[in-house]
Design an enzyme around this catalytic site. Sequence first.
Site, PDB file in Angstrom:
ATOM      1  N   GLY A  11      -0.561   1.942   9.574  1.00 17.74           N
ATOM      2  CA  GLY A  11      -1.368   2.072   7.936  1.00 17.74           C
ATOM      3  C   GLY A  11      -2.616   2.476   8.196  1.00 17.74           C
ATOM      4  CB  ALA A  12      -5.281   0.100   9.420  1.00 12.81           C
TER       5      ALA A  12
ATOM      6  CG  ASP B   6      -7.544   0.687   4.336  1.00 13.89           C
ATOM      7  OD1 ASP B   6      -8.276  -0.214   3.831  1.00 13.89           O
ATOM      8  OD2 ASP B   6      -6.374   0.689   4.370  1.00 13.89           O
TER       9      ASP B   6
ATOM     10  CB  THR C  81       6.147   4.243  18.127  1.00 12.87           C
ATOM     11  OG1 THR C  81       6.412   2.796  18.180  1.00 12.87           O
ATOM     12  CG2 THR C  81       7.701   4.989  17.728  1.00 12.87           C
TER      13      THR C  81
ATOM     14  CE  LYS D 101      -4.073  -1.971   2.261  1.00 13.94           C
ATOM     15  NZ  LYS D 101      -4.907  -1.503   3.854  1.00 13.94           N
TER      16      LYS D 101
HETATM   17  N1  LIG Z   1     -11.079  -4.157   8.709  1.00 11.89           N
HETATM   18  C1  LIG Z   1     -10.184  -3.555   7.673  1.00 11.89           C
HETATM   19  O1  LIG Z   1     -10.956  -3.359   6.705  1.00 11.89           O
HETATM   20  C2  LIG Z   1      -8.710  -3.457   8.045  1.00 11.89           C
HETATM   21  C3  LIG Z   1      -8.044  -2.845   6.787  1.00 11.89           C
HETATM   22  C4  LIG Z   1      -6.678  -2.484   7.211  1.00 11.89           C
HETATM   23  C5  LIG Z   1      -6.049  -3.304   8.405  1.00 11.89           C
HETATM   24  N2  LIG Z   1      -6.734  -3.986   9.186  1.00 11.89           N
HETATM   25  C6  LIG Z   1      -6.359  -4.703  10.334  1.00 11.89           C
HETATM   26  O2  LIG Z   1      -5.760  -3.633  11.232  1.00 11.89           O
HETATM   27  C7  LIG Z   1      -4.814  -4.062  12.016  1.00 11.89           C
HETATM   28  C8  LIG Z   1      -3.499  -3.158  11.765  1.00 11.89           C
HETATM   29  O3  LIG Z   1      -3.121  -3.083  10.327  1.00 11.89           O
HETATM   30  P1  LIG Z   1      -2.194  -1.995   9.995  1.00 11.89           P
HETATM   31  O4  LIG Z   1      -2.022  -2.206   8.560  1.00 11.89           O
HETATM   32  O5  LIG Z   1      -2.219  -0.759  10.413  1.00 11.89           O
HETATM   33  O6  LIG Z   1      -0.777  -2.410  10.822  1.00 11.89           O
HETATM   34  P2  LIG Z   1       0.636  -1.536  10.917  1.00 11.89           P
HETATM   35  O7  LIG Z   1       0.710  -0.554  10.182  1.00 11.89           O
HETATM   36  O8  LIG Z   1       1.552  -2.961  11.168  1.00 11.89           O
HETATM   37  O9  LIG Z   1       0.353  -1.155  12.531  1.00 11.89           O
HETATM   38  C9  LIG Z   1       0.107  -1.794  13.645  1.00 11.89           C
HETATM   39  C10 LIG Z   1      -0.260  -0.858  14.859  1.00 11.89           C
HETATM   40  O10 LIG Z   1      -0.277  -1.736  15.797  1.00 11.89           O
HETATM   41  C11 LIG Z   1       0.576  -1.291  17.222  1.00 11.89           C
HETATM   42  N3  LIG Z   1       0.990  -2.377  17.687  1.00 11.89           N
HETATM   43  C12 LIG Z   1       1.466  -3.367  17.234  1.00 11.89           C
HETATM   44  N4  LIG Z   1       1.888  -4.265  18.365  1.00 11.89           N
HETATM   45  C13 LIG Z   1       1.666  -3.520  19.378  1.00 11.89           C
HETATM   46  C14 LIG Z   1       1.838  -3.803  20.771  1.00 11.89           C
HETATM   47  N5  LIG Z   1       2.550  -5.098  21.391  1.00 11.89           N
HETATM   48  N6  LIG Z   1       1.349  -2.978  21.791  1.00 11.89           N
HETATM   49  C15 LIG Z   1       0.899  -1.688  21.358  1.00 11.89           C
HETATM   50  N7  LIG Z   1       0.492  -1.268  20.359  1.00 11.89           N
HETATM   51  C16 LIG Z   1       1.186  -2.374  18.928  1.00 11.89           C
HETATM   52  C17 LIG Z   1       1.647  -0.549  16.238  1.00 11.89           C
HETATM   53  O11 LIG Z   1       2.384   0.371  17.060  1.00 11.89           O
HETATM   54  P3  LIG Z   1       3.782   1.089  16.631  1.00 11.89           P
HETATM   55  O12 LIG Z   1       3.604   2.015  15.728  1.00 11.89           O
HETATM   56  O13 LIG Z   1       4.379   1.376  18.088  1.00 11.89           O
HETATM   57  O14 LIG Z   1       4.411  -0.216  16.125  1.00 11.89           O
HETATM   58  C18 LIG Z   1       0.831   0.283  14.869  1.00 11.89           C
HETATM   59  O15 LIG Z   1       0.274   1.216  15.779  1.00 11.89           O
HETATM   60  C19 LIG Z   1      -4.325  -5.633  11.380  1.00 11.89           C
HETATM   61  O16 LIG Z   1      -5.202  -6.457  12.157  1.00 11.89           O
HETATM   62  C20 LIG Z   1      -5.330  -5.617  10.138  1.00 11.89           C
HETATM   63  O17 LIG Z   1      -5.542  -6.848   9.730  1.00 11.89           O
HETATM   64  C21 LIG Z   1      -8.264  -4.298   8.892  1.00 11.89           C
END
Ligand SMILES: NC(=O)c1ccc[n+]([C@@H]2O[C@H](COP(=O)([O-])OP(=O)(O)OC[C@H]3O[C@@H](n4cnc5c(N)ncnc54)[C@H](OP(=O)(O)O)[C@@H]3O)[C@@H](O)[C@H]2O)c1
Length: 274
Positions: free
Chosen positions: A141-142, A114, A164, A77
């Site tokens: 990202g999301a 999104d 972070t 993305k």
């Molecule tokens: N429903 C939908 O249509 C849709 C669309 C997109 C994504 N999603 C879901 O959304 C979720 C996140 O996706 P993403 O693409 O945003 O992932 P990402 O870019 O990897 O971001 C992950 C987020 O979670 C935080 N995080 C991860 N581990 C953590 C922990 N142990 N303690 C506290 N914070 C933590 C990260 O914080 P840091 O910045 O500190 O690492 C970051 O804010 C996934 O489950 C994905 O499947 C759903």
Amino acid sequence: MTATGAEITGRTGVYVHLSHPSTHVRTPQTFNRAFAERGIDVVAVSADVAPADLAATVDGLRGWRNLAGIGVTMPHKAAIAALCDELTPAAAAIGSANAIKRTEDGRLIGENTDGSGFVRGLTDHAIPVAGAHALVVGVGGAGRAVAWALAEAGVATLTLANRTAAKAEDLAAQLGAAHPGVAVAAGPPDPSGHTLVVNATSLGMRESDPLPVDPDRLAPRTVVAEIIMEPRETPLMRAAAGRGCVVQEGLPMLTSQIDLVVEYLGLGKGESRA
Ligand SMILES: NC(=O)c1ccc[n+]([C@@H]2O[C@H](COP(=O)([O-])OP(=O)(O)OC[C@H]3O[C@@H](n4cnc5c(N)ncnc54)[C@H](OP(=O)(O)O)[C@@H]3O)[C@@H](O)[C@H]2O)c1
């Protein structure tokens, strides 16, 4: 023939969905069903493209005159946004794209649905967004997309929390400047005082994950929205329901995006099978 029985002809448009790996994606079946229901003469196919091959693949797609659009998911993305000729304001602000339109002269314009999908998922469930006091936990990202769309939709206040912290502070500064009518601030993941609490972290994908917010600080009737789709019910959703909150699951954010992508790509206008 497609899975729904429609015949693929030389006039059929192709919606190419890029991911890596692709075995888990549900886009082809979801979009082919949606195209068939809407009488749109487009077939969705999945392309498993490794990051090193993304630029060459995208360049090749510029020459596909029957390209109905490009769908994009992990891990492409952000990378594909840099390969587009133009981005919509949402995609530019979020820094990533998940729907790409090809113009007749082969230019690629990237959009990100999104966040707007998340907001539409709420409003489709009669959950008002304008005027809400929102807390978004997680600005990956999301989460960035969700925060941007909530500001666009006119929440009154928007608190951004992230493990972070610097990422939340940067995004708060950016969103605050772009939406002077919304009080945006970085802060702790404390749900008290908020009417809409969004888990946009990946916490909850595993049963053993800690909760993203303390449920004891959730007031009854607070809207608690997940973006995680698997599992369908996360520990946060269970805890929030136990506190008397209004709970929104993660799936509507995705399903709402089908209409948004179809609208963005201009499908159904001259692509009809009828
Ligand atoms: N429903 C939908 O249509 C849709 C669309 C997109 C994504 N999603 C879901 O959304 C979720 C996140 O996706 P993403 O693409 O945003 O992932 P990402 O870019 O990897 O971001 C992950 C987020 O979670 C935080 N995080 C991860 N581990 C953590 C922990 N142990 N303690 C506290 N914070 C933590 C990260 O914080 P840091 O910045 O500190 O690492 C970051 O804010 C996934 O489950 C994905 O499947 C759903």
